[in-house]
Design a protein around this motif. Sequence first.
Motif, PDB file in Angstrom:
ATOM      1  N   UNK A   1       0.836  -1.204   0.000  1.00  0.00           N
ATOM      2  CA  UNK A   1       0.000   0.000   0.000  1.00  0.00           C
ATOM      3  C   UNK A   1       0.868   1.249   0.000  1.00  0.00           C
ATOM      4  N   UNK A   2       0.557   2.171  -0.877  1.00  0.00           N
ATOM      5  CA  UNK A   2       1.341   3.407  -0.983  1.00  0.00           C
ATOM      6  C   UNK A   2       0.940   4.390   0.111  1.00  0.00           C
ATOM      7  N   UNK A   3       1.727   5.448   0.245  1.00  0.00           N
ATOM      8  CA  UNK A   3       1.414   6.497   1.220  1.00  0.00           C
ATOM      9  C   UNK A   3       0.071   7.133   0.875  1.00  0.00           C
ATOM     10  N   UNK A   4      -0.160   7.363  -0.411  1.00  0.00           N
ATOM     11  CA  UNK A   4      -1.443   7.956  -0.827  1.00  0.00           C
ATOM     12  C   UNK A   4      -2.602   7.054  -0.454  1.00  0.00           C
ATOM     13  N   UNK A   5      -2.441   5.751  -0.637  1.00  0.00           N
ATOM     14  CA  UNK A   5      -3.517   4.814  -0.304  1.00  0.00           C
ATOM     15  C   UNK A   5      -3.763   4.744   1.192  1.00  0.00           C
ATOM     16  N   UNK A   6      -2.748   5.037   1.978  1.00  0.00           N
ATOM     17  CA  UNK A   6      -2.906   5.033   3.438  1.00  0.00           C
ATOM     18  C   UNK A   6      -3.446   6.358   3.958  1.00  0.00           C
TER      19      UNK A   6
ATOM     20  N   UNK B   1      -8.150  -2.430   5.891  1.00  0.00           N
ATOM     21  CA  UNK B   1      -9.230  -2.261   4.910  1.00  0.00           C
ATOM     22  C   UNK B   1      -9.176  -0.872   4.283  1.00  0.00           C
ATOM     23  N   UNK B   2      -8.660   0.105   5.031  1.00  0.00           N
ATOM     24  CA  UNK B   2      -8.712   1.497   4.571  1.00  0.00           C
ATOM     25  C   UNK B   2      -7.922   1.758   3.279  1.00  0.00           C
ATOM     26  N   UNK B   3      -6.658   1.341   3.165  1.00  0.00           N
ATOM     27  CA  UNK B   3      -5.973   1.551   1.890  1.00  0.00           C
ATOM     28  C   UNK B   3      -6.608   0.773   0.746  1.00  0.00           C
ATOM     29  N   UNK B   4      -7.271  -0.347   1.068  1.00  0.00           N
ATOM     30  CA  UNK B   4      -7.949  -1.116   0.030  1.00  0.00           C
ATOM     31  C   UNK B   4      -9.193  -0.384  -0.468  1.00  0.00           C
ATOM     32  N   UNK B   5      -9.926   0.250   0.449  1.00  0.00           N
ATOM     33  CA  UNK B   5     -11.067   1.053   0.026  1.00  0.00           C
ATOM     34  C   UNK B   5     -10.590   2.201  -0.868  1.00  0.00           C
ATOM     35  N   UNK B   6      -9.489   2.825  -0.474  1.00  0.00           N
ATOM     36  CA  UNK B   6      -8.929   3.918  -1.285  1.00  0.00           C
ATOM     37  C   UNK B   6      -8.557   3.412  -2.673  1.00  0.00           C
ATOM     38  N   UNK B   7      -7.894   2.251  -2.708  1.00  0.00           N
ATOM     39  CA  UNK B   7      -7.474   1.694  -4.000  1.00  0.00           C
ATOM     40  C   UNK B   7      -8.682   1.346  -4.865  1.00  0.00           C
ATOM     41  N   UNK B   8      -9.721   0.773  -4.257  1.00  0.00           N
ATOM     42  CA  UNK B   8     -10.936   0.461  -5.021  1.00  0.00           C
ATOM     43  C   UNK B   8     -11.589   1.741  -5.528  1.00  0.00           C
ATOM     44  N   UNK B   9     -11.499   2.799  -4.735  1.00  0.00           N
ATOM     45  CA  UNK B   9     -12.037   4.103  -5.137  1.00  0.00           C
ATOM     46  C   UNK B   9     -11.350   4.584  -6.409  1.00  0.00           C
ATOM     47  N   UNK B  10     -10.022   4.520  -6.423  1.00  0.00           N
ATOM     48  CA  UNK B  10      -9.261   4.960  -7.591  1.00  0.00           C
ATOM     49  C   UNK B  10      -9.554   4.099  -8.812  1.00  0.00           C
TER      50      UNK B  10
END
Length: 215
Positions: free
Chosen positions: A38-43, A101-110
């Motif tokens: 997970x990248x910094x942006x995704x976190x 789950x949070x960086x994964x939600x961000x990634x799914x958002x992108x």
Amino acid sequence: MFRWVSLTAMLVLVGACQRPLTPEEDRAQAVDFVRTRASVAEREGCPADVVSARQAKLKDFTTYCDARLSKCARQCFESDATACYALALALQNDAATAKWAEPLFYRSCALGVSSGCSNRAAGLQVEQESDDKVLSCAARTFEKTCAQGDPWGCSIHGLNLVQGKLMPRDMKKAREVLGRSCKYGLEDPACQAARSLLAQIDTLELEQVREPLPK
């Protein structure tokens, strides 16, 4: 011939030593995969900044990761939107893994999952409820996901319009926004939240009408 037979026997032996992962091992591998990739942006990034105009077509995310969570983690980082969203939901349901789950939600958002954007925005609100910049980010996210038809996005965007803290108060617009929250039927929690808020608006406006004018 002897050497070929020996090599074959060794391969059979190695295969026999391999065993399926236990659910705990599988979950641990999935979390480690997310943690290390997970990248910094995704976190830490604001989901409003990556809301995609092109919506992903999700497969059945309720069962998508049932076979193996660690496999889903790999698929997610190969840009599989359903894998990201499904794995986020699976990790969210366990207090020990919920933060991943949070960086994964961000990634799914992108990758085009509006609900993933809304979920990440909600997570940010919980994580940093006193940070005005974060709250503003979340409000912008809900406004964008509501425009894309996400029920929870509309419910929380409507709440923000009623409260008037993160954006100008607008009861008329709040009514219109909350009316979009029942996309998946009356039993959907997002719809129930919106209907409850609409009832509160009705009560508030009725009380204002009944209030006597000052002499």
